[in-house]
Design a protein around this motif. Structure first.
Motif, PDB file in Angstrom:
ATOM      1  N   PHE A 120      15.911   1.825  28.434  1.00  0.00           N
ATOM      2  CA  PHE A 120      14.892   1.376  28.145  1.00  0.00           C
ATOM      3  C   PHE A 120      14.582   2.176  26.798  1.00  0.00           C
ATOM      4  O   PHE A 120      13.163   1.870  26.126  1.00  0.00           O
ATOM      5  CB  PHE A 120      13.648   1.622  28.947  1.00  0.00           C
ATOM      6  CG  PHE A 120      13.430   0.374  29.697  1.00  0.00           C
ATOM      7  CD1 PHE A 120      14.510  -0.561  30.093  1.00  0.00           C
ATOM      8  CD2 PHE A 120      12.411   0.157  30.835  1.00  0.00           C
ATOM      9  CE1 PHE A 120      14.445  -1.606  30.983  1.00  0.00           C
ATOM     10  CE2 PHE A 120      12.472  -0.986  31.492  1.00  0.00           C
ATOM     11  CZ  PHE A 120      13.328  -1.823  31.862  1.00  0.00           C
ATOM     12  N   ILE A 121      15.194   2.962  26.301  1.00  0.00           N
ATOM     13  CA  ILE A 121      15.290   3.689  24.992  1.00  0.00           C
ATOM     14  C   ILE A 121      16.449   3.559  24.178  1.00  0.00           C
ATOM     15  O   ILE A 121      17.533   3.897  24.936  1.00  0.00           O
ATOM     16  CB  ILE A 121      14.717   5.131  25.241  1.00  0.00           C
ATOM     17  CG1 ILE A 121      13.350   5.207  25.997  1.00  0.00           C
ATOM     18  CG2 ILE A 121      14.756   6.025  24.095  1.00  0.00           C
ATOM     19  CD1 ILE A 121      12.719   6.419  26.717  1.00  0.00           C
ATOM     20  N   PRO A 230      15.340  -4.344  25.395  1.00  0.00           N
ATOM     21  CA  PRO A 230      15.321  -2.953  26.211  1.00  0.00           C
ATOM     22  C   PRO A 230      14.087  -2.261  26.027  1.00  0.00           C
ATOM     23  O   PRO A 230      14.139  -1.583  25.004  1.00  0.00           O
ATOM     24  CB  PRO A 230      16.606  -2.512  25.575  1.00  0.00           C
ATOM     25  CG  PRO A 230      17.773  -3.506  25.105  1.00  0.00           C
ATOM     26  CD  PRO A 230      16.378  -4.535  24.585  1.00  0.00           C
ATOM     27  N   GLY A 231      13.397  -2.245  27.247  1.00  0.00           N
ATOM     28  CA  GLY A 231      12.213  -1.175  27.250  1.00  0.00           C
ATOM     29  C   GLY A 231      10.710  -2.096  26.732  1.00  0.00           C
ATOM     30  O   GLY A 231       9.581  -1.430  27.179  1.00  0.00           O
ATOM     31  N   LYS A 232      10.941  -3.011  26.125  1.00  0.00           N
ATOM     32  CA  LYS A 232       9.733  -3.491  25.572  1.00  0.00           C
ATOM     33  C   LYS A 232       8.936  -4.525  26.480  1.00  0.00           C
ATOM     34  O   LYS A 232       9.379  -5.376  27.044  1.00  0.00           O
ATOM     35  CB  LYS A 232       9.929  -4.376  24.185  1.00  0.00           C
ATOM     36  CG  LYS A 232       8.828  -4.550  23.309  1.00  0.00           C
ATOM     37  CD  LYS A 232       8.241  -3.382  22.728  1.00  0.00           C
ATOM     38  CE  LYS A 232       7.188  -3.674  21.603  1.00  0.00           C
ATOM     39  NZ  LYS A 232       6.226  -2.251  21.392  1.00  0.00           N
ATOM     40  N   PRO A 233       7.493  -4.133  26.992  1.00  0.00           N
ATOM     41  CA  PRO A 233       6.788  -4.939  27.702  1.00  0.00           C
ATOM     42  C   PRO A 233       6.387  -6.066  27.198  1.00  0.00           C
ATOM     43  O   PRO A 233       6.186  -6.376  25.772  1.00  0.00           O
ATOM     44  CB  PRO A 233       5.680  -4.051  28.139  1.00  0.00           C
ATOM     45  CG  PRO A 233       6.043  -2.626  27.672  1.00  0.00           C
ATOM     46  CD  PRO A 233       7.001  -2.736  26.538  1.00  0.00           C
ATOM     47  N   SER A 236       3.155  -6.388  25.036  1.00  0.00           N
ATOM     48  CA  SER A 236       3.127  -5.302  23.810  1.00  0.00           C
ATOM     49  C   SER A 236       2.977  -6.271  22.629  1.00  0.00           C
ATOM     50  O   SER A 236       3.423  -7.197  22.514  1.00  0.00           O
ATOM     51  CB  SER A 236       4.502  -4.612  23.522  1.00  0.00           C
ATOM     52  OG  SER A 236       4.125  -3.280  23.855  1.00  0.00           O
ATOM     53  N   PRO A 265       4.852  -7.696  17.834  1.00  0.00           N
ATOM     54  CA  PRO A 265       5.022  -5.920  17.534  1.00  0.00           C
ATOM     55  C   PRO A 265       6.134  -6.073  16.265  1.00  0.00           C
ATOM     56  O   PRO A 265       7.129  -6.559  16.504  1.00  0.00           O
ATOM     57  CB  PRO A 265       5.480  -5.546  18.966  1.00  0.00           C
ATOM     58  CG  PRO A 265       6.054  -6.574  19.800  1.00  0.00           C
ATOM     59  CD  PRO A 265       5.323  -7.794  19.228  1.00  0.00           C
ATOM     60  N   TRP A 269      12.040  -6.250  17.753  1.00  0.00           N
ATOM     61  CA  TRP A 269      11.822  -7.081  18.723  1.00  0.00           C
ATOM     62  C   TRP A 269      12.013  -8.564  18.625  1.00  0.00           C
ATOM     63  O   TRP A 269      12.476  -9.393  19.231  1.00  0.00           O
ATOM     64  CB  TRP A 269      10.361  -6.581  19.420  1.00  0.00           C
ATOM     65  CG  TRP A 269      10.273  -5.405  19.593  1.00  0.00           C
ATOM     66  CD1 TRP A 269       9.536  -4.384  19.019  1.00  0.00           C
ATOM     67  CD2 TRP A 269      11.381  -4.348  20.608  1.00  0.00           C
ATOM     68  NE1 TRP A 269       9.758  -2.984  19.371  1.00  0.00           N
ATOM     69  CE2 TRP A 269      10.631  -3.184  20.272  1.00  0.00           C
ATOM     70  CE3 TRP A 269      12.341  -4.627  21.362  1.00  0.00           C
ATOM     71  CZ2 TRP A 269      11.270  -1.896  20.839  1.00  0.00           C
ATOM     72  CZ3 TRP A 269      12.736  -3.412  22.023  1.00  0.00           C
ATOM     73  CH2 TRP A 269      12.248  -2.198  21.814  1.00  0.00           C
TER      74      TRP A 269
END
Lengths: 424, 224
Positions: A120-121, A230-233, A236, A265, A269
């Motif tokens: 996720f990072i 990867p990792g972005k809700p 967001s 965002p 993304w």
């Protein structure tokens, strides 16, 4: 198979007596009386601690406050349907201390790392999976969904799906831990993670709620989104705040077909999104912008198709593409767009791009990347502006020059406020 | 536009983790000279190290440091931990606490706006305020701003007094919801260890609404 949840959540909060909480090097006993010595600690929190054992298993030892009738009865119920599948750290036996008091449970040990800490990072993803592309990522999503589906077919809901209880090993295999929190019959899943909680569960005391398959579907869909981005809700967005508030607001910022993205965002993304196949984008929209709550098999269909598209080279297999999806001239014209030359002589996209919003094209011929490129940073001249830094994009600059207008002196918010202010 | 600016922005937008901005607002006035300032330096370094050593918190926590000793200075501006070095603080001058707290609030507000504009999720910020004395400037405006943020749950304040001369009444005005605590002796390191663990808990948050603080751990460094 368990029966479905019905009626009221069963908590049974009565504390069980315990005189000794085992720690490292202590012995616990399983239901058959076999000894297991606790060795390395694997971490833990308020709930308790997890240890490896000298018998090759893992043991969760609860903290005193969690040793209740309800926790024990639930584990005993879970033991009646032993899942024998790799990747699922299901309780194998209730664990007792040497005095015969209930202290926790034994389970298969997981391998790998929490997906929060390896996927996720971006720097961690590149470190742990340097050779991965999107095919690997989609394979992982599919294997995660397979495990979830096998639980659902036994009427188990996971409840608290989150990136700290889902693990992945070096070979991309998934593991699920903290299975003792799953919703089994009328035993609720007492915990939750804001990003994954369906909006209707926000603010509820989770130990007093029996969750529905629809709420589970929301969590599953969120996990699929966050694995592929990867990792972005999913919620967001620019103008957002904390994770729980964002879910409550239900603003899904990404575009679909004619529907333009709003408050997308900043960062990679939007590029990742643009490379998703239409069917995948549509599915995300149905969930996060609409009310759809697909089941796991729906997701598996969409992802297997995505996997095929990746394999066949229909879509980019880069995990972090650095530009929008490029259509070729033929594809653009087939979709009713125009094939234009980007006015920026240093265009990183090689000069040509597809344009579908022909109104804009009359004004400035810039590819989407150059259009959004920052030309200069400026300060808003409104003395009371709360956020005076703003940027002028290359697209805006050329638009303003073309029309012989002045460069903006105010940030977008102040400009909007001025436009909306009634004139006298 | 400097490279540093680009890097900062790149980190901001490409890291999807929900952020926990923390501002340390530290008294470095003349009376902190000697052992206290040395221990404070060790404490701040411990704090940064504690956050950096956690795999989740290192990408979630962002730290700003404002000191007040003679004048107010901004030593760190909510930077990502990968690029932060522990500062070396020295004791000097008076105690402009009001101005320092306002500076801290400004930094936190500005960072929140950056998160919001970029579409980065964040948790409401934390402010750790430490002093060994009394403010030498006007604090009413700073108190009002802080209290308003705390009441609307947009800020968590941890106020800590150092030594007998610390004015606990002033500190309690800055922390209307949580009683300020007095540091046991010079246990700065223990306080900052506790603080970093608390930040880690928020960042790991499988938060169940409010993340409970480690109240037992407080005994290690503070008294009422």
């Amino acid at each position: 198979m368990f029966r479905l949840a019905r009626g009221f959540p069963r908590v049974l909060p009565a504390p069980l007596p315990v005189s000794l909480i085992p720690g490292p090097q202590d012995v616990v006993l399983d239901e058959k009386g076999t000894q297991h010595r606790l060795t390395t600690g694997l971490g833990g929190g308020g709930e308790g601690k997890v240890f490896l054992t000298n018998t090759g298993m893992a043991c969760k030892v609860y903290s005193k406050a969690r040793l209740t009738e309800g926790v024990k009865t639930k584990l005993q119920l879970m033991r009646t349907a032993p899942f024998a599948r790799e990747g699922l750290c299901w309780p194998r036996s209730v664990a007792f201390n040497t005095r015969g008091e209930f202290v926790g449970y034994l389970m298969d040990r997981a391998q790998g790392r929490e997906i929060q800490k390896c996927l996720f990072i971006k720097p961690l993803l590149l470190q742990h999976f340097p050779h991965w592309d999107r095919c690997n990522l989609v394979d992982l999503v599919i294997s995660i969904l397979d495990i979830i589906q096998s639980l659902h077919s036994e009427n188990v809901l996971l409840g608290d799906i989150n990136p700290l209880n889902t693990l992945v090993d070096d070979r991309g295999r998934a593991y699920f831990v903290d299975t003792d929190s799953y919703q089994i019959e009328d035993f609720p899943c007492p915990v939750g993670t804001p990003t994954f909680l369906a909006p209707e569960l926000a603010g509820r005391q989770l130990s007093e709620v029996l969750r529905t398959p629809a709420q589970e579907s929301f969590a599953v869909s969120t996990l699929v989104f966050m694995l592929l981005m990867p990792g972005k809700p999913p919620y967001s967005h620019a103008g957002g705040t904390d994770p729980a508030q964002n879910v409550r607001k239900r603003h899904f910022p990404y575009n679909l077909g004619e529907k333009r993205g709003v408050d997308v965002p900043a960062g990679p993304w939007r590029f990742i999104w643009s490379h998703f196949p239409y069917r995948l984008k549509e599915k995300f929209h149905q969930v996060f912008a609409g009310q759809s709550r697909p089941d796991v098999s729906d997701w598996l269909d969409v992802l297997r198709q995505y996997r095929y598209d990746l394999e066949a080279g229909h879509v980019s297999s880069e995990i972090f593409p650095t530009s929008f999806k490029q259509l070729n001239q033929q594809q653009v014209e087939a979709k009713g767009g125009k094939w234009l030359r980007c006015m920026n002589s240093h265009c990183p996209n090689g000069g040509y791009y597809g344009e579908f919003r022909l109104q804009d094209a009359k004004q400035i011929q810039l590819c989407p990347v150059c259009r959004h490129k920052v030309w200069i940073r400026a300060r808003c001249i409104e003395p009371l502006c709360p956020s005076p830094e703003f940027t002028i994009k290359l697209g805006e600059k050329l638009y303003v020059e073309r029309r012989g207008l002045e460069m903006p002196k105010r940030c977008e918010r102040c400009r909007k406020a001025r436009r909306e202010r009634p004139s006298y | 536009m400097t490279d540093d600016m680009t890097l900062r922005e790149e980190e901001l937008v490409s890291n999807p983790t929900a952020r926990v901005p923390v501002c340390l607002c530290l008294d470095t006035s003349g009376s902190m000279g000697g052992d206290p300032i040395d221990e404070l330096n060790v404490g701040v370094a411990t704090f940064l190290e504690g956050l950096r050593s956690d795999e989740v918190a290192q990408f979630a926590a962002e730290v700003a440091i404002v000191t007040f000793g003679g004048f107010v200075s901004e030593l760190l501006d909510c930077a990502s931990l990968s690029r932060v070095e522990a500062p070396s603080l020295s004791a000097y001058g008076e105690t402009p606490m009001g101005q320092a707290v306002e500076k801290a609030l400004d930094l936190l507000e500005a960072r929140k706006r950056e998160y919001s504009n970029a579409g980065v999720d964040y948790f409401q910020p934390w402010l750790a305020l430490m002093t060994d004395g009394q403010p030498t400037d006007a604090i009413d405006r700073a108190v009002n701003r802080t209290a308003a943020l705390v009441q609307s749950r947009k800020l968590s304040v941890f106020a800590v007094g150092v030594g007998e001369a610390a004015d606990m009444t002033v500190l309690s005005r800055f922390s209307p919801n949580r009683q300020p605590l007095r540091l046991r002796g010079l246990r700065f390191r223990q306080f900052f260890e506790w603080l970093s663990k608390s930040v880690v808990r928020v960042s790991q948050s499988t938060p169940r609404q409010d993340v409970p603080l480690d109240l037992l751990g407080i005994k290690d460094w503070g008294t009422v």
